[in-house]
Design a protein around this motif. Structure first.
Motif, PDB file in Angstrom:
ATOM      1  N   ILE A   1       6.084   2.743 -20.455  1.00 57.88           N
ATOM      2  CA  ILE A   1       7.429   3.377 -19.788  1.00 57.88           C
ATOM      3  C   ILE A   1       7.114   5.002 -18.428  1.00 57.88           C
ATOM      4  CG2 ILE A   1       8.672   5.057 -21.275  1.00 57.88           C
ATOM      5  CD1 ILE A   1       8.191   3.822 -23.457  1.00 57.88           C
ATOM      6  N   SER A   2       5.335   4.987 -18.005  1.00 59.32           N
ATOM      7  CA  SER A   2       5.965   5.894 -17.449  1.00 59.32           C
ATOM      8  C   SER A   2       5.755   5.449 -16.171  1.00 59.32           C
ATOM      9  CB  SER A   2       3.924   7.211 -17.373  1.00 59.32           C
ATOM     10  OG  SER A   2       4.054   7.087 -16.376  1.00 59.32           O
ATOM     11  N   VAL A   3       5.069   4.148 -15.874  1.00 56.89           N
ATOM     12  CA  VAL A   3       5.715   3.583 -14.081  1.00 56.89           C
ATOM     13  C   VAL A   3       6.676   3.270 -14.261  1.00 56.89           C
ATOM     14  CG1 VAL A   3       4.467   1.537 -12.607  1.00 56.89           C
ATOM     15  CG2 VAL A   3       2.853   2.832 -14.479  1.00 56.89           C
ATOM     16  N   ILE A   4       8.006   2.830 -15.136  1.00 57.11           N
ATOM     17  CA  ILE A   4       8.730   2.117 -15.005  1.00 57.11           C
ATOM     18  C   ILE A   4       9.967   3.578 -14.411  1.00 57.11           C
ATOM     19  CG2 ILE A   4      10.791   1.588 -16.278  1.00 57.11           C
ATOM     20  CD1 ILE A   4       8.911  -0.598 -18.282  1.00 57.11           C
ATOM     21  N   GLU A   5       9.869   4.747 -15.084  1.00 61.12           N
ATOM     22  CA  GLU A   5      10.916   5.650 -15.452  1.00 61.12           C
ATOM     23  C   GLU A   5      10.068   6.213 -13.952  1.00 61.12           C
ATOM     24  OE1 GLU A   5      10.060   8.585 -18.314  1.00 61.12           O
ATOM     25  OE2 GLU A   5      11.543   7.326 -19.535  1.00 61.12           O
TER      26      GLU A   5
ATOM     27  N   VAL B   1       8.330  -3.584 -11.222  1.00 59.02           N
ATOM     28  CA  VAL B   1       7.579  -3.415 -12.189  1.00 59.02           C
ATOM     29  C   VAL B   1       7.713  -4.327 -13.391  1.00 59.02           C
ATOM     30  CG1 VAL B   1       6.768  -1.337 -13.678  1.00 59.02           C
ATOM     31  CG2 VAL B   1       7.463  -0.738 -11.432  1.00 59.02           C
ATOM     32  N   LEU B   2       9.112  -4.975 -13.865  1.00 56.97           N
ATOM     33  CA  LEU B   2       9.269  -5.177 -15.589  1.00 56.97           C
ATOM     34  C   LEU B   2       8.885  -6.899 -14.392  1.00 56.97           C
ATOM     35  CD1 LEU B   2      12.863  -4.043 -15.929  1.00 56.97           C
ATOM     36  CD2 LEU B   2      10.377  -4.432 -17.492  1.00 56.97           C
ATOM     37  N   LEU B   3       8.621  -7.506 -13.345  1.00 54.53           N
ATOM     38  CA  LEU B   3       8.318  -8.740 -13.058  1.00 54.53           C
ATOM     39  C   LEU B   3       6.451  -8.675 -12.811  1.00 54.53           C
ATOM     40  CD1 LEU B   3      11.173  -9.201 -10.063  1.00 54.53           C
ATOM     41  CD2 LEU B   3      10.282 -10.835 -12.431  1.00 54.53           C
ATOM     42  N   GLY B   4       6.628  -6.961 -12.611  1.00 54.12           N
ATOM     43  CA  GLY B   4       4.578  -6.980 -12.265  1.00 54.12           C
ATOM     44  C   GLY B   4       3.667  -6.986 -14.081  1.00 54.12           C
ATOM     45  N   VAL B   5       5.168  -6.693 -15.188  1.00 64.65           N
ATOM     46  CA  VAL B   5       4.562  -6.885 -16.519  1.00 64.65           C
ATOM     47  C   VAL B   5       4.612  -8.411 -17.000  1.00 64.65           C
ATOM     48  CG1 VAL B   5       5.520  -5.999 -18.668  1.00 64.65           C
ATOM     49  CG2 VAL B   5       5.108  -4.368 -17.094  1.00 64.65           C
ATOM     50  N   VAL B   6       5.180  -9.176 -16.696  1.00 60.30           N
ATOM     51  CA  VAL B   6       5.671 -10.089 -16.811  1.00 60.30           C
ATOM     52  C   VAL B   6       4.609 -11.014 -16.537  1.00 60.30           C
ATOM     53  CG1 VAL B   6       7.145 -12.880 -16.942  1.00 60.30           C
ATOM     54  CG2 VAL B   6       8.187 -10.329 -17.276  1.00 60.30           C
ATOM     55  N   ALA B   7       3.926 -10.964 -15.190  1.00 55.10           N
ATOM     56  CA  ALA B   7       3.042 -11.622 -14.741  1.00 55.10           C
ATOM     57  C   ALA B   7       2.148 -10.745 -15.343  1.00 55.10           C
ATOM     58  CB  ALA B   7       3.052 -11.220 -13.170  1.00 55.10           C
TER      59      ALA B   7
ATOM     60  N   ALA C   1      -1.342 -15.099 -11.085  1.00 48.07           N
ATOM     61  CA  ALA C   1      -0.812 -14.335 -11.731  1.00 48.07           C
ATOM     62  C   ALA C   1      -1.059 -12.715 -11.812  1.00 48.07           C
ATOM     63  CB  ALA C   1      -0.324 -14.188 -13.218  1.00 48.07           C
ATOM     64  N   ALA C   2      -2.660 -12.703 -12.293  1.00 53.24           N
ATOM     65  CA  ALA C   2      -3.203 -11.315 -11.982  1.00 53.24           C
ATOM     66  C   ALA C   2      -2.732 -10.331 -10.399  1.00 53.24           C
ATOM     67  CB  ALA C   2      -4.369 -11.271 -12.294  1.00 53.24           C
ATOM     68  N   ALA C   3      -3.014 -10.999  -9.536  1.00 56.18           N
ATOM     69  CA  ALA C   3      -2.099 -10.623  -8.004  1.00 56.18           C
ATOM     70  C   ALA C   3      -1.265 -10.773  -7.864  1.00 56.18           C
ATOM     71  CB  ALA C   3      -2.777 -11.694  -6.900  1.00 56.18           C
ATOM     72  N   TYR C   4      -0.357 -11.013  -8.123  1.00 57.97           N
ATOM     73  CA  TYR C   4       1.147 -10.910  -8.294  1.00 57.97           C
ATOM     74  C   TYR C   4       1.792  -9.933  -9.356  1.00 57.97           C
ATOM     75  CZ  TYR C   4       3.326 -14.457  -5.394  1.00 57.97           C
ATOM     76  OH  TYR C   4       3.745 -15.041  -3.977  1.00 57.97           O
ATOM     77  N   ALA C   5       1.104  -9.715  -9.919  1.00 61.83           N
ATOM     78  CA  ALA C   5       0.873  -8.108 -11.673  1.00 61.83           C
ATOM     79  C   ALA C   5       0.387  -7.100 -10.603  1.00 61.83           C
ATOM     80  CB  ALA C   5       0.177  -8.057 -12.949  1.00 61.83           C
ATOM     81  N   VAL C   6      -0.529  -7.232 -10.142  1.00 60.49           N
ATOM     82  CA  VAL C   6      -0.934  -5.786  -8.949  1.00 60.49           C
ATOM     83  C   VAL C   6      -0.112  -5.516  -8.128  1.00 60.49           C
ATOM     84  CG1 VAL C   6      -3.019  -5.159  -7.826  1.00 60.49           C
ATOM     85  CG2 VAL C   6      -3.558  -6.369 -10.027  1.00 60.49           C
ATOM     86  N   ARG C   7       0.798  -6.291  -6.950  1.00 61.51           N
ATOM     87  CA  ARG C   7       1.472  -6.100  -6.153  1.00 61.51           C
ATOM     88  C   ARG C   7       3.042  -5.719  -6.866  1.00 61.51           C
ATOM     89  NH1 ARG C   7       0.178  -7.646  -1.529  1.00 61.51           N
ATOM     90  NH2 ARG C   7      -1.311 -10.216  -0.794  1.00 61.51           N
ATOM     91  N   LEU C   8       3.026  -5.980  -7.685  1.00 54.21           N
ATOM     92  CA  LEU C   8       4.185  -5.571  -8.247  1.00 54.21           C
ATOM     93  C   LEU C   8       4.195  -4.340  -8.881  1.00 54.21           C
ATOM     94  CD1 LEU C   8       6.072  -8.936  -9.330  1.00 54.21           C
ATOM     95  CD2 LEU C   8       6.518  -7.839  -7.122  1.00 54.21           C
TER      96      LEU C   8
END
Length: 312
Positions: free
Chosen positions: A137-141, A151-157, A81-88
């Motif tokens: 918010i900054s990263v998504i924008e 990015v949203l999928l990364g937040v979920v991960a 989960a952490a790895a996919y969060a970082v990649r996304l």
């Protein structure tokens, strides 16, 4: 005390590598790194058990099954989960989301025991929420319409990794607080074997047979797998044991916040850039909030002994 502080900071520095390793091994996949890392972790665990100091003794069958299950689900599930969060999601979001772990564990304990007034927790929680929100918010924008989904999928991960971390922490605490709690190094070895077994289930998802690595890519991959399996697992656990033995619990608990700092620094160095203004502000607010909350819960009677994970 100085040795204890250095050992604790070393542990957090090694744990922070989780936030860059998945991207550093490209073109290898997350599944490749997971299997290699925890395969090495398991092999090291078995080899260390050849020495009597690291050999589990007196563990019941039920305790073995619990340790193997925690290793398989906690270590492997968290890292994927952490790895996919970082990649996304990139460098900033995953460390900040996962870095709220000490506070959330303390909140769960407070919900159970009502040890601290909720009014005292409101300021640090507001700082944490504001810090994470500003960075998100900054990263998504910045990602634009085409990159927001990733990015949203990364937040979920990252949130999934945090949930796994907390579940692991609570289950591990139940074992380590028992009257017949196992030795910390023995318990980590059992979980290392469980992590290796759990990672084997991911072999069909790897690219080892379809897209084998060669040359510099292979050396890079093996190097990172070894670093994460040995340094990020066993050495980090050993150093954390030194810190726990030499430092007051209140100080040791606050050192966990350093993992977030190291994770952010590694991520920005890897991306070869300075943090943007929103990232500076958000990270500072979150770190201050976590530090204040951890300090609050470090009072006598509010300790979380046994909850800390021996690396994820």
């Amino acid at each position: 005390m100085l040795i204890g502080i250095l050992a604790g900071l070393t542990t957090c520095a090694l744990w922070g590598l989780t936030f860059i390793a998945p991207r550093a091994v490209d073109p290898a996949s997350t599944w490749d790194l997971t299997v290699a890392r925890y395969g090495i972790f398991g092999v090291v665990s078995v080899l260390l058990m050849l020495h009597p100091r690291f050999r589990p003794r007196g563990l019941t069958c039920r305790r073995w099954l619990t340790g193997l299950s925690l290793g398989g689900a906690g270590y492997v599930g968290y890292f994927v989960a952490a790895a996919y969060a970082v990649r996304l999601a990139g460098a900033a979001i995953p460390p900040l989301v996962i870095g709220t772990m000490p506070v959330l564990l303390a909140l769960i304990a407070n919900w159970r025991d009502r040890s601290a007034p909720w009014s005292a927790l409101a300021p640090p929680l507001a700082l944490i929420a504001a810090g994470v929100a500003i960075v998100n918010i900054s990263v998504i924008e910045a990602a634009g319409p085409e990159g927001r989904e990733a990015v949203l999928l990364g937040v979920v991960a990252a949130s999934a990794a945090l949930a796994i971390w907390i579940a692991y922490g609570l289950a591990n605490a139940a074992v380590m607080r028992a009257a017949d709690a196992p030795d910390g190094l023995h318990w980590t070895g059992v979980q290392g074997i469980g992590a290796a077994i759990g990672s084997m289930a991911l072999l069909p998802l790897t690219s080892f047979s379809t897209q084998p690595l060669a040359g510099p890519d292979m050396l890079n991959f093996l190097g990172w797998a070894a670093v994460m399996g040995i340094a990020g697992s066993w050495i980090a656990t050993f150093c954390w044991g030194i810190a726990s033995a030499r430092l007051p619990l209140a100080l040791a608990a606050q050192l966990i916040v350093a993992e977030t700092v190291f994770g952010l620094v590694y991520g920005f160095v890897y991306e070869a850039r300075w943090p943007q203004t929103a990232e500076w502000v958000g990270a500072t607010l979150q770190l201050i909030g976590v530090a204040v909350a951890v300090a609050l819960f470090s009072r006598p009677g509010l300790s979380a002994r046994g909850v800390g994970k021996a690396e994820a």
